[in-house]
Scaffold this motif. Structure first.
Motif, short mmCIF file in Angstrom:
data_model
loop_
_atom_site.label_atom_id
_atom_site.label_comp_id
_atom_site.label_asym_id
_atom_site.label_seq_id
_atom_site.Cartn_x
_atom_site.Cartn_y
_atom_site.Cartn_z
N HIS A 99 0.85 -1.19 0.00
CA HIS A 99 0.00 0.00 0.00
C HIS A 99 0.88 1.24 0.00
CE1 HIS A 99 -3.68 2.29 0.87
NE2 HIS A 99 -2.90 3.05 1.63
N MET A 100 0.57 2.16 -0.89
CA MET A 100 1.35 3.39 -0.94
C MET A 100 0.50 4.55 -1.41
SD MET A 100 3.78 2.83 -4.31
CE MET A 100 4.40 1.25 -3.72
N THR A 101 1.01 5.73 -1.15
CA THR A 101 0.36 6.95 -1.58
C THR A 101 1.11 7.52 -2.77
OG1 THR A 101 -0.40 7.44 0.66
CG2 THR A 101 -0.35 9.26 -0.90
N ASN A 102 0.39 7.79 -3.83
CA ASN A 102 0.95 8.39 -5.04
C ASN A 102 0.20 9.67 -5.35
OD1 ASN A 102 2.81 6.23 -5.65
ND2 ASN A 102 1.03 5.03 -6.33
N TYR A 103 0.90 10.77 -5.31
CA TYR A 103 0.33 12.09 -5.63
C TYR A 103 -0.91 12.37 -4.78
CZ TYR A 103 3.36 11.24 -9.59
OH TYR A 103 4.44 10.93 -10.38
N GLY A 104 -0.87 11.95 -3.53
CA GLY A 104 -1.97 12.16 -2.62
C GLY A 104 -3.04 11.10 -2.66
N ASP A 105 -2.96 10.19 -3.58
CA ASP A 105 -3.93 9.10 -3.69
C ASP A 105 -3.33 7.82 -3.15
OD1 ASP A 105 -4.83 10.41 -6.91
OD2 ASP A 105 -5.86 10.71 -5.00
N GLU A 106 -4.11 7.11 -2.36
CA GLU A 106 -3.65 5.86 -1.80
C GLU A 106 -4.00 4.71 -2.73
OE1 GLU A 106 -3.55 6.92 2.93
OE2 GLU A 106 -5.11 5.55 2.21
N HIS A 107 -3.05 3.82 -2.90
CA HIS A 107 -3.23 2.70 -3.82
C HIS A 107 -2.75 1.41 -3.19
CE1 HIS A 107 -4.18 5.16 -7.38
NE2 HIS A 107 -3.31 6.02 -6.87
N ASP A 108 -3.43 0.34 -3.53
CA ASP A 108 -2.98 -1.00 -3.21
C ASP A 108 -2.49 -1.64 -4.49
OD1 ASP A 108 -5.42 -0.80 -0.93
OD2 ASP A 108 -3.59 -1.84 -0.31
N TYR A 109 -1.31 -2.24 -4.42
CA TYR A 109 -0.72 -2.90 -5.57
C TYR A 109 -0.64 -4.39 -5.30
CZ TYR A 109 0.42 1.76 -7.17
OH TYR A 109 0.33 3.06 -7.60
N TRP A 110 -0.96 -5.16 -6.32
CA TRP A 110 -1.06 -6.61 -6.20
C TRP A 110 -0.30 -7.29 -7.31
CZ3 TRP A 110 -4.23 -8.58 -2.24
CH2 TRP A 110 -5.06 -7.64 -1.61
N GLY A 111 0.23 -8.44 -6.99
CA GLY A 111 0.78 -9.29 -8.02
C GLY A 111 -0.32 -10.10 -8.67
N GLN A 112 0.08 -10.97 -9.58
CA GLN A 112 -0.89 -11.79 -10.30
C GLN A 112 -1.33 -13.00 -9.49
OE1 GLN A 112 2.36 -12.10 -10.69
NE2 GLN A 112 2.61 -14.32 -10.53
N GLY A 113 -0.60 -13.31 -8.44
CA GLY A 113 -0.91 -14.43 -7.58
C GLY A 113 -0.21 -15.70 -8.00
N THR A 114 -0.01 -16.57 -7.04
CA THR A 114 0.54 -17.89 -7.31
C THR A 114 -0.30 -18.93 -6.57
OG1 THR A 114 2.58 -19.23 -7.32
CG2 THR A 114 2.24 -17.79 -5.41
N GLN A 115 -0.63 -19.99 -7.25
CA GLN A 115 -1.53 -21.00 -6.72
C GLN A 115 -0.81 -21.95 -5.78
OE1 GLN A 115 -5.01 -21.59 -7.31
NE2 GLN A 115 -4.70 -23.07 -5.64
N VAL A 116 -1.37 -22.13 -4.61
CA VAL A 116 -0.90 -23.12 -3.65
C VAL A 116 -2.02 -24.13 -3.45
CG1 VAL A 116 -0.23 -23.55 -1.26
CG2 VAL A 116 0.67 -21.55 -2.48
#
Length: 120
Positions: A99-116
């Motif tokens: 989670h980070m803030t970019n230009y005052g906007d908060e964003h969640d960044y995700w990978g594509q996932g890996t199956q377990v």
């Protein structure tokens, strides 16, 4: 751009182990906390673990505490999740997240996932 790529998933028997990796790029990895979140089949997202930016503090969901270990290699821009004593209920897609803030906007960044998949 921010990019997170998970790897290391696979099929494992109950009681077995897997180590997941998440390679990050597009941001200063050492400045950010990272998390693992998973989604079991047909279920919603479940937080698994978080590590602080420096890697010195970790938190775990009660369901994985004592079995999973999160770590962070800032020199390699890589997040890990060592999973031991795996159970059937650990099955799911595992995502790394930040989670980070970019230009005052908060964003969640995700990978594509890996199956377990934990199965006997």
């Amino acid at each position: 751009e921010v990019q997170l790529v998970e790897s290391g998933g696979g099929l494992v028997q109950p009681g077995g182990s897997l180590r997941l990796s998440c390679t990050a790029s597009g941001f200063t990895f050492s400045n950010y906390a990272m998390s693992w979140v998973r989604q079991a089949p047909g279920k919603g997202l479940e937080w698994v673990s978080t590590i602080n930016s420096g890697g010195g503090r970790t938190d775990y969901a009660g369901s994985v505490s004592g079995r999973f270990t999160i770590s962070k290699d800032n020199a390699k821009n890589t997040l890990y999740l060592q999973m031991n004593s795996l159970k059937l209920e650990d099955t799911g897609v595992y995502y790394c997240n930040t989670h980070m803030t970019n230009y005052g906007d908060e964003h969640d960044y995700w990978g594509q996932g890996t199956q377990v998949t934990v199965s006997s």
